[in-house]
Design an enzyme around this catalytic site. Structure first.
Site, PDB file in Angstrom:
ATOM      1  CB  SER A  75      18.476  67.280  12.413  1.00  0.00           C
ATOM      2  OG  SER A  75      19.363  67.162  11.339  1.00  0.00           O
ATOM      3  CG  ASP A 221      16.600  67.304   9.181  1.00  0.00           C
ATOM      4  OD1 ASP A 221      15.981  67.472  10.244  1.00  0.00           O
ATOM      5  OD2 ASP A 221      17.745  67.742   8.987  1.00  0.00           O
TER       6      ASP A 221
END
Length: 740
Positions: A75, A221
């Site tokens: 991320s 993510d």
């Protein structure tokens, strides 16, 4: 280049530290390191805005001369780590974090000044940001709260020139990242993916940014399955892992007061569980850095400075553990110089030999090619080509734009692949408008706007607007470009409206009537790039008026009329709620032939606005003028910010002139899901209605002031304020919706 870097690194470290040798490769990732020191891997966790702490850690590692041989990230850790591995300096990373307009990056669409003019026009019709997808199966929400345009532009500008499409295994430092398969929930190891796609995929926070397709898999993510991928660093052959955990902490019970809060807590629990599993994989020699990030939320990007400082402080607190990994100054300088990306080569303009545009949806490729502005034979730099491709995001129905540039033999071939946003081809926007002066003037309206785009190969569009409340309105417009993506267009429309209005004489209310009209309009127009348009039009109208106060059932008037008009519009404002930069201009001249011995009617109106900002202050200068040959001008004054304190629409005349200055200071902001900036400000206003033939029109000029609190909400701008006109009364105001 890769071999030269390796030779330079090996030779330099040998001179500084002694004999060097090539260690065994791990998973096909070659690297060279001195025999006297362990190979160090930096593992950076996800955590949204809290991930800016990674930059502070990198700054501390630089100050302590601790080398990093490989990077693993998830991320935001993938963004910081990928850029660092590609050769971005720590100061450049810090400038990115501090100077980027993160409100734009996490916005649900491109910045308003980047939108095509027709999309900006929708904001004028309905400023709400509540949109749904309307399709055969019903109504659904967009797949993400934020758009892709600003995010991808920010990532593209962060990474060094020439590394965008480079596989992550071929960077200055070996780099790995992870994502989550949205369909199966499996971990996706982005082992040899291009750098840009790797960073973008790992940052696809569910519900915030749209998913990305990588090798046929729809991914989001990576924090959902591996927020701190220590195991990947071990597999890459790391002897020592420096793990930086910035994951969002779990909320206390008192903070779980909404469905959104509970949903976020569930995601945090899942993420924290996989982080705890990863922490158990740390070995004795590995080092864990956990910055104290209390008060820095997942989406609090404005707190970049606090997060960076927290990361630096936490890393320095581990100085005793990190010191044995440090290099001598000369050796570290050579190591860091090898990591840093070389200065970008001069981006020289080359002739475009070919431009290919591929569309994955209903939008015709020729329309996209025309709107990009790219034509074979142009002399353009690579950056200019990318900007042209990014311009397509301004359509509002594009999810991703991928621009491939191939230079060969002094010429440039360009391929642009455009992925349509399926939800955006049939959009329903919902708005709510409220207004009250806490006296006799109160209004409300529920507004709906539906836009059906790309109804034919030339880019035709159908727009429907409906309003119910104190005023009723229904309008239908068909917008048809005269060619694929042509700036010339025809726009026939039908509209019905009905509303009760107070009638005034010398500023005093004398009666009330209901006005109703049915209008048909045909417009020939030309869009002026993305910032304005010019229209020639003719309108046929059937209008009626019925007195209701006093009630006179036999006092009903009806009439027909034809009007020709010329209209010019310019709109570069960054926001309609509270603009801080840009301009707005609208000029209109219209006339109608005489009827029953009455001379031909003609009206002129001009509106102008210039927005400005300085630090936390923003505001605008606004002015308008209107004149009618007979009767009243098409503009009237009275109400909030239009001579505050005066009864709405009570000032009329053959001519109306008005000016104001508005300024406000930013005092806070709402959470992303609710809106934006909160401001406190004031206005100074002057204007009046009069006839130009009068000897002393200045006697009718009025002066007014107001003070207000404004909030940028998802439904549009909201104001609570008080205003007063000189030698008149003061009034309180509440507004939700447009105010000018």
């Amino acid at each position: 280049m890769k071999l030269a870097r390796a030779i330079a690194l090996a030779g330099g470290c040998a001179m500084a530290l002694g004999t060097a040798f090539a260690r065994p490769q791990a998973e096909g990732v070659p690297t060279i390191a001195p025999a006297e020191r362990p190979r160090v891997a930096l593992v950076l966790s996800g955590g949204g805005a809290r991930g800016f702490a990674h930059i502070g850690v990198l700054r501390a590692l630089r100050d302590m001369r601790v080398p990093v041989d490989m990077v693993v990230g998830t991320s935001m850790g993938s963004v910081v780590g990928g850029a660092y591995a590609a050769g971005v300096s720590v100061p450049d990373l810090e400038r990115m974090a501090r100077n980027t307009d993160w409100d734009r990056v996490v916005a649900y669409r491109p910045a308003r000044e980047d939108l095509h003019f027709r999309r900006r026009e929708e904001d004028v019709l309905l400023p709400s940001r509540i949109e749904f997808s309307l399709h055969g199966e019903g109504v659904s929400l967009p797949p993400a709260a934020a758009g892709n345009a600003a995010l991808e532009r920010t990532l593209g500008r962060l990474i060094p020139s020439g590394t965008r499409d480079r596989p992550v295994s071929q960077l200055a430092l070996p780099f790995r990242s992870v994502a989550s398969d949205l369909l199966s929930g499996d971990l996706v190891d982005l082992v040899d993916t291009p750098l840009f796609l790797t960073m973008r995929a790992s940052l696809a926070v569910p519900g915030v940014f749209a998913p990305v397709r990588v090798n046929g898999r729809l991914v989001v993510d990576g924090g959902l399955v591996r927020n701190l991928p220590v195991d990947l660093a071990h597999k890459m052959g790391a002897d020592v892992v420096i793990a930086v955990n910035v994951g969002t902490t779990l909320a206390a019970e008192k903070e779980l007061r909404s469905a959104l809060g509970v949903a976020q807590q569930m995601v945090n629990i899942l993420t924290e569980q996989n982080v705890q599993r990863s922490l158990k994989e740390l070995r004795t020699q590995d080092i864990l850095i956990s910055p104290a990030l209390d008060g820095v939320g997942f989406l609090e990007f404005r707190d970049a400075g606090l997060a960076i400082k927290a990361g630096e402080t936490a890393a320095h607190a581990m100085a005793a553990r990190l010191a044995p990994l440090a290099l001598e100054p000369a050796a570290y300088a050579l190591f860091e110089n090898t990591r840093l990306a070389p200065p970008p080569l001069s981006d020289q303009p080359l002739k475009l030999a070919r431009v290919d545009v591929v569309s994955t949806g209903r939008v015709h490729a020729k329309v996209l090619e025309t709107q990009s502005g790219l034509v074979a034979g142009q002399q353009l730099t690579r950056e200019e080509v990318r900007v042209a491709g990014e311009r397509l995001y301004g359509r509002g129905d594009v999810e991703r734009v991928e621009t491939e540039i191939d230079d060969d033999g002094g010429q440039r071939r360009v391929k642009i692949t455009v992925q349509e946003a399926p939800w955006a081809t049939s959009r329903l926007r919902v708005g709510l408008e409220l207004a009250s002066d806490f006296d006799d003037s109160n209004s409300f309206a529920l507004k709906l706007m539906h836009v059906k785009s790309s109804v034919n190969s030339w880019g035709g569009e159908i727009r429907t607007v409906a309003r119910v409340g104190d005023a009723r309105e229904f309008g239908l417009q068909f917008y048809q470009p005269l060619g694929a993506g042509s700036p010339w267009y025809l726009a026939p429309s039908l509209q019905y409206g009905s509303a009760a209005r107070d009638l005034f004489s010398q500023g005093r209310r004398v009666s009330r009537a209901v006005f109703a009209d049915t209008t048909g309009t045909l417009v020939l127009g030309r869009e002026l790039w993305s910032w304005g348009d010019l229209q020639l039009g003719v309108t046929r109208q059937r209008a009626g008026k019925r007195a209701v106060i006093p009630d006179q059932t036999d006092d009903t008037e009806r009439g027909y009329g034809t009007t020709q008009f010329v209209r010019y519009r310019l709109d570069t404002l960054d926001s309609l709620g509270f603009p801080s930069r840009g301009n707005l201009v609208e000029a209109r001249i219209e006339g109608s032939p005489g009827n029953r011995g009455v001379g031909a009617q003609a009206t002129t109106s001009l509106i102008g606005m210039h927005a400005f900002s300085a630090g936390n202050w923003a505001g605008h200068v606004y002015g308008e003028y209107a004149h009618a040959r007979y009767g009243f001008s098409p503009l009237s004054l009275g109400g909030f910010l239009r001579l505050s304190g005066t009864v709405p629409d009570s000032i009329q005349g053959r001519s109306v002139a008005f000016a104001r200055v508005v300024s406000a200071r930013r005092i806070g902001a709402l959470p992303l899901a609710l809106g934006g900036t909160v401001r406190a400000g004031f206005s100074v206003e002057v204007g009046g209605g009069f006839d130009l033939e009068q000897a002393a029109p200045g006697r009718r000029v009025k002066q007014a002031v107001s003070g207000f609190l404004s909030v940028d909400t998802r439904f549009g701008p909201a104001y609570v304020g008080a205003g007063a006109t000189k030698d008149g009364k003061g009034t309180m105001y509440l507004f939700l919706g447009p105010t000018w």
